[in-house]
Design a protein around this motif. Structure first.
Motif, PDB file in Angstrom:
ATOM      1  N   GLY A 585       0.814  -1.201   0.000  1.00 44.62           N
ATOM      2  CA  GLY A 585       0.000   0.000   0.000  1.00 44.62           C
ATOM      3  C   GLY A 585       0.851   1.254   0.000  1.00 44.62           C
ATOM      4  N   ARG A 586       0.271   2.340  -0.430  1.00 45.87           N
ATOM      5  CA  ARG A 586       0.970   3.614  -0.525  1.00 45.87           C
ATOM      6  C   ARG A 586       0.117   4.721   0.076  1.00 45.87           C
ATOM      7  NH1 ARG A 586       4.416   0.556  -1.806  1.00 45.87           N
ATOM      8  NH2 ARG A 586       5.903   0.678  -3.532  1.00 45.87           N
ATOM      9  N   VAL A 587       0.784   5.810   0.410  1.00 47.29           N
ATOM     10  CA  VAL A 587       0.096   7.048   0.761  1.00 47.29           C
ATOM     11  C   VAL A 587       0.403   8.034  -0.355  1.00 47.29           C
ATOM     12  CG1 VAL A 587      -0.170   8.915   2.414  1.00 47.29           C
ATOM     13  CG2 VAL A 587       0.309   6.600   3.227  1.00 47.29           C
ATOM     14  N   LEU A 588      -0.627   8.631  -0.911  1.00 44.01           N
ATOM     15  CA  LEU A 588      -0.469   9.605  -1.990  1.00 44.01           C
ATOM     16  C   LEU A 588      -1.028  10.941  -1.528  1.00 44.01           C
ATOM     17  CD1 LEU A 588       0.088  10.556  -4.889  1.00 44.01           C
ATOM     18  CD2 LEU A 588      -2.125   9.551  -5.549  1.00 44.01           C
ATOM     19  N   LYS A 589      -0.148  11.956  -1.526  1.00 42.24           N
ATOM     20  CA  LYS A 589      -0.594  13.309  -1.186  1.00 42.24           C
ATOM     21  C   LYS A 589      -0.683  14.118  -2.473  1.00 42.24           C
ATOM     22  CE  LYS A 589       2.075  16.188   1.174  1.00 42.24           C
ATOM     23  NZ  LYS A 589       2.735  16.815   2.348  1.00 42.24           N
ATOM     24  N   THR A 632      -8.780  27.709  -6.072  1.00 40.91           N
ATOM     25  CA  THR A 632      -8.767  27.158  -4.716  1.00 40.91           C
ATOM     26  C   THR A 632      -7.582  26.214  -4.569  1.00 40.91           C
ATOM     27  OG1 THR A 632     -11.186  27.220  -4.673  1.00 40.91           O
ATOM     28  CG2 THR A 632     -10.086  25.911  -2.973  1.00 40.91           C
ATOM     29  N   LYS A 633      -6.796  26.429  -3.516  1.00 39.20           N
ATOM     30  CA  LYS A 633      -5.718  25.487  -3.214  1.00 39.20           C
ATOM     31  C   LYS A 633      -6.291  24.325  -2.420  1.00 39.20           C
ATOM     32  CE  LYS A 633      -1.776  28.675  -3.114  1.00 39.20           C
ATOM     33  NZ  LYS A 633      -0.665  29.224  -2.290  1.00 39.20           N
ATOM     34  N   LYS A 634      -5.957  23.110  -2.849  1.00 37.51           N
ATOM     35  CA  LYS A 634      -6.471  21.929  -2.166  1.00 37.51           C
ATOM     36  C   LYS A 634      -5.348  20.936  -1.915  1.00 37.51           C
ATOM     37  CE  LYS A 634     -11.339  21.909  -3.573  1.00 37.51           C
ATOM     38  NZ  LYS A 634     -11.915  21.769  -2.231  1.00 37.51           N
ATOM     39  N   GLU A 635      -5.509  20.159  -0.843  1.00 39.18           N
ATOM     40  CA  GLU A 635      -4.549  19.109  -0.510  1.00 39.18           C
ATOM     41  C   GLU A 635      -5.335  17.889  -0.054  1.00 39.18           C
ATOM     42  OE1 GLU A 635      -1.029  20.112   1.774  1.00 39.18           O
ATOM     43  OE2 GLU A 635      -1.344  18.330   3.026  1.00 39.18           O
ATOM     44  N   PHE A 636      -5.016  16.760  -0.632  1.00 46.75           N
ATOM     45  CA  PHE A 636      -5.691  15.515  -0.275  1.00 46.75           C
ATOM     46  C   PHE A 636      -4.638  14.470   0.067  1.00 46.75           C
ATOM     47  CE2 PHE A 636      -7.924  17.532  -3.872  1.00 46.75           C
ATOM     48  CZ  PHE A 636      -9.104  17.906  -3.246  1.00 46.75           C
ATOM     49  N   ILE A 637      -4.896  13.696   1.098  1.00 45.50           N
ATOM     50  CA  ILE A 637      -4.032  12.564   1.430  1.00 45.50           C
ATOM     51  C   ILE A 637      -4.857  11.289   1.256  1.00 45.50           C
ATOM     52  CG2 ILE A 637      -2.714  11.403   3.231  1.00 45.50           C
ATOM     53  CD1 ILE A 637      -1.937  14.083   4.338  1.00 45.50           C
ATOM     54  N   LEU A 638      -4.434  10.444   0.337  1.00 45.21           N
ATOM     55  CA  LEU A 638      -5.150   9.217   0.017  1.00 45.21           C
ATOM     56  C   LEU A 638      -4.325   8.009   0.440  1.00 45.21           C
ATOM     57  CD1 LEU A 638      -6.258  10.103  -3.630  1.00 45.21           C
ATOM     58  CD2 LEU A 638      -7.365  10.731  -1.490  1.00 45.21           C
TER      59      LEU A 638
END
Length: 674
Positions: A585-589, A632-638
């Motif tokens: 598994g990975r974490v993708l930001k 809009t600045k956005k940040e997601f951590i998946l």
């Protein structure tokens, strides 16, 4: 007689073969994808019988705080739970204990064998009703290829054995009616009782048959008194089981529903009907099934109009039984309408069998084809219907097993894989009490951990705070859900628990006894980034399809990307090579600037696929927290799960089915090893 036995043996072998072809690959599949909650509850009961040394009268699962009567808010610190006569959980438990395993294949095999026996008796019953082996084969194929039945056929619900027992009971009743002896009525009572004990809904066909017998009594075609003892004993057994269940509920609580849930008003009833039509009707039966039902209804109507019906003497009372049966399930539908809103297996409890019965009765009415090779043509039609129906059902099973990120129930099954070993290696004893916050399907994590514990099901700060004040030894969080489902709601969690062990999907914690601060990423065990990919759109990149490049109107030196309104899947990216060859598994930001020209919904999708087969996808909506025509600045951590193989493709794209216009700038994709 010998020929008949050979034919029946062939029918049984064919039913077994077809069932195994469909179900063999799923034989050891853990409960997941659809109604994961309900199916894990049943597996938990089987494991509970293993733990309590097969005490049938004290069924238990893994949960110390039960759903009823206080909605998980009051720990009873006992895993005993009230449940309808759990014989179909008990028998798998017996075999699990005998084989020394709690692997789900034991439960699967039990349900599968029961279903095979049920279909064999359906063949015998249909042949008796229709007077034709070919027609009987069509009835069985119709029943076997129901998409919803196929999905649950190798599952864990008691519905499947109760369907089989009901079929056997009706077959025994048919023998009794033909004059084969009163013993067959007693056998019918036995199997009807057995079906209703495990799933009370199956009292409906039982009452339909008894209702018809009462009509025959009034017509003086049979006597009631010789059967009253058996019927009374059956009713007494069912009532006693319900009473004992109520005493368990009063003393220990329960995790199983025991009340009626009708719609509150006409508007809610309409909403339920609309939802069932849009989301469930084609899951009950395929288009091929609905076409056959329509065709049979038309042909039967024509047969009655031209008075050209089957010369085979059909027991006309079957139509009365079928009518009473339909009336019963319709009344039950009104009484439990809210459950039909989301629980597709309620169709199997109610409408499935009377529809199959109706197909058999329609076929019984139709005359045998009189033209040359008529039987051969009919047999070819049955074979064709079977092939196309099995193919359609097979496709449906694949669709049911696509894992989506918003399916937190299946996600929990995946995240807690190997958790038993993880906890043991981390020093957690089998007797320790585990707290799971936001347990999607309370038994799910505990089945996988093979430990008892407390489940926080609510999503409010008070729910989390209440759970933290219960008596427990360790708390486990699901890493992929921690930020949105725990930290965002209750940020002080980092002050109350401390992480002591982390794996790819879980965070094991104990109560925090100091005031040393913890960083969020450190708490979750997310390591340093190993790959960062940036796209500023200053230069055109031919490897990025579905995107146009233009100058920023506000800054002529800045380039921006544009996803046009006709691009349903824009800015498609293949990150397979970037994530590395291993399948962990990975974490993708994901960071970037986004502008939507319209208010139409737009989303980011990250997906795993092999060829044209989609195995996983996660959707992130861009609309929340932004307005149209504003950057809009956005940040997601998946948190991305394991890939099934190194060849499984990892894709990213803007999903734009609503014809929006999306501008992009300064996108950054950062990968972490989880």
């Amino acid at each position: 007689m010998k020929k008949r036995r050979i034919t029946n043996s062939i029918a049984f072998l064919l039913i077994t073969f077809i069932t195994l072809v469909f179900q063999f690959r799923h034989l050891n599949e853990v409960p997941a994808y659809t109604h994961t909650w309900a199916q894990n509850d049943r597996l938990a009961l089987a494991n509970g019988f293993v733990r309590n040394d097969l005490n049938f009268f004290k069924p238990q699962n893994y949960i110390l705080n039960h759903q009823f009567p206080k909605n998980w808010s009051d720990p009873s610190y006992s895993t005993i739970t009230a449940v309808e006569f759990p014989i179909h959980d008990y028998v798998p438990g017996v075999f699990m204990k005998a084989f020394g395993t709690n692997e789900p294949w034991v439960f699967h095999a039990y349900i599968l064998i029961y279903s095979i026996i049920g279909f064999f008796f359906l063949y015998l019953l249909s042949e008796k009703i229709c007077g034709s082996k070919i027609k009987a084969a069509l009835v069985v194929i119709f029943a076997m290829t129901s998409p919803i039945y196929t999905f649950y056929q190798g599952g864990f619900l008691p519905t499947i054995p109760s369907i089989a027992n009901t079929i056997i009971a009706i077959y025994c009743y048919a023998l009794y009616f033909e004059g084969s002896g009163k013993k067959w009525f007693r056998w019918a009572l036995f199997f009807f009782t057995f079906a209703a004990l495990a799933r009370f809904t199956f009292v409906i066909p039982y009452l339909a048959v008894l209702g018809f017998e009462l009509i025959r009594v009034f017509q003086k075609k049979t006597r009631f008194w010789p059967n009253i003892l058996g019927v009374g004993l059956s009713a007494l057994i069912i009532a006693a089981a319900q009473y004992y269940n109520s005493t368990l509920r009063a003393k220990y609580g329960s995790d199983f529903l025991s009340q009626l849930l009708p719609a509150e008003n006409k508007e809610e009833l309409k909403t339920i009907l609309d939802h069932m039509w849009e989301a469930m009707v084609l899951a009950y039966l395929s288009m091929k099934h609905y076409f056959l039902l329509f065709l049979l209804a038309v042909l039967v109507l024509i047969a009655f109009l031209i008075r050209e019906r089957n010369t085979y003497k059909v027991f006309n009372g079957w139509w009365i039984i079928c009518l009473l049966w339909f009336i019963g399930v319709i009344l039950f539908w009104f009484a439990m309408a809210k459950q039909f809103f989301a629980h597709d297996y309620y169709f199997l409890d109610t409408f499935y069998l009377p529809i199959v019965f109706f197909v058999a009765l329609c076929l019984a009415v139709l005359p045998k084809p009189q033209w040359y090779f008529g039987e051969t043509v009919m047999a070819l039609f049955v074979i064709y219907f079977g092939i196309v129906s099995f193919r359609e059902t097979s496709d449906f099973q694949k669709q049911r097993r696509i894992f989506t990120a918003n399916d937190h129930f299946t996600g929990s099954v995946i995240h807690f894989e190997g958790s038993d070993e993880f906890l043991t290696k981390s020093g957690v004893a089998r007797e320790d009490t585990i707290l799971v916050i936001h347990a999607y399907g309370p038994n799910i994590p505990f089945v996988r951990m093979n430990r008892v514990g407390l489940a926080v099901v609510g999503h409010e700060p008070d729910d989390i705070d209440r759970g933290l004040n219960w008596k427990w030894d360790y708390v486990v969080f699901q890493k992929p859900y921690f930020m949105d489902e725990v930290y965002a709601i209750y940020p002080e969690i980092l002050k109350k628990v401390e992480s002591i062990a982390v794996n790819e999907n879980l965070i094991l914690c104990k109560r925090k006894t100091d005031t040393i601060p913890q960083s969020l990423m450190e708490f979750m065990g997310v390591k340093k980034a190993y790959k960062t990919i940036r796209t500023d759109f200053e230069k055109k990149n031919d490897s990025q399809p579905g995107i146009l490049y233009e100058k920023d109107p506000a800054d002529g030196k800045n380039g921006i990307g544009l996803v046009g309104e006709n691009e349903a899947y824009g800015f498609a990216q293949d990150f397979t090579k970037d994530v590395g060859p291993d399948t962990k598994g990975r974490v993708l930001k994901i960071k970037g600037k986004f502008l939507r020209k319209k208010d139409n919904p737009t989303a980011i999708i990250v997906a795993y696929s092999i060829g044209n087969d989609l195995n996983y996808y996660q959707t992130v909506e861009l609309n929340p927290g932004s307005a149209a025509n504003e950057w809009t600045k956005k940040e997601f951590i998946l948190f991305l799960p394991k890939r099934s193989s190194a060849d499984e493709k990892l894709s990213f794209y803007i999903h734009n089915p609503n014809k929006n216009v999306v501008l992009l700038d300064d996108l950054e994709f950062t990968f972490y090893r989880n």
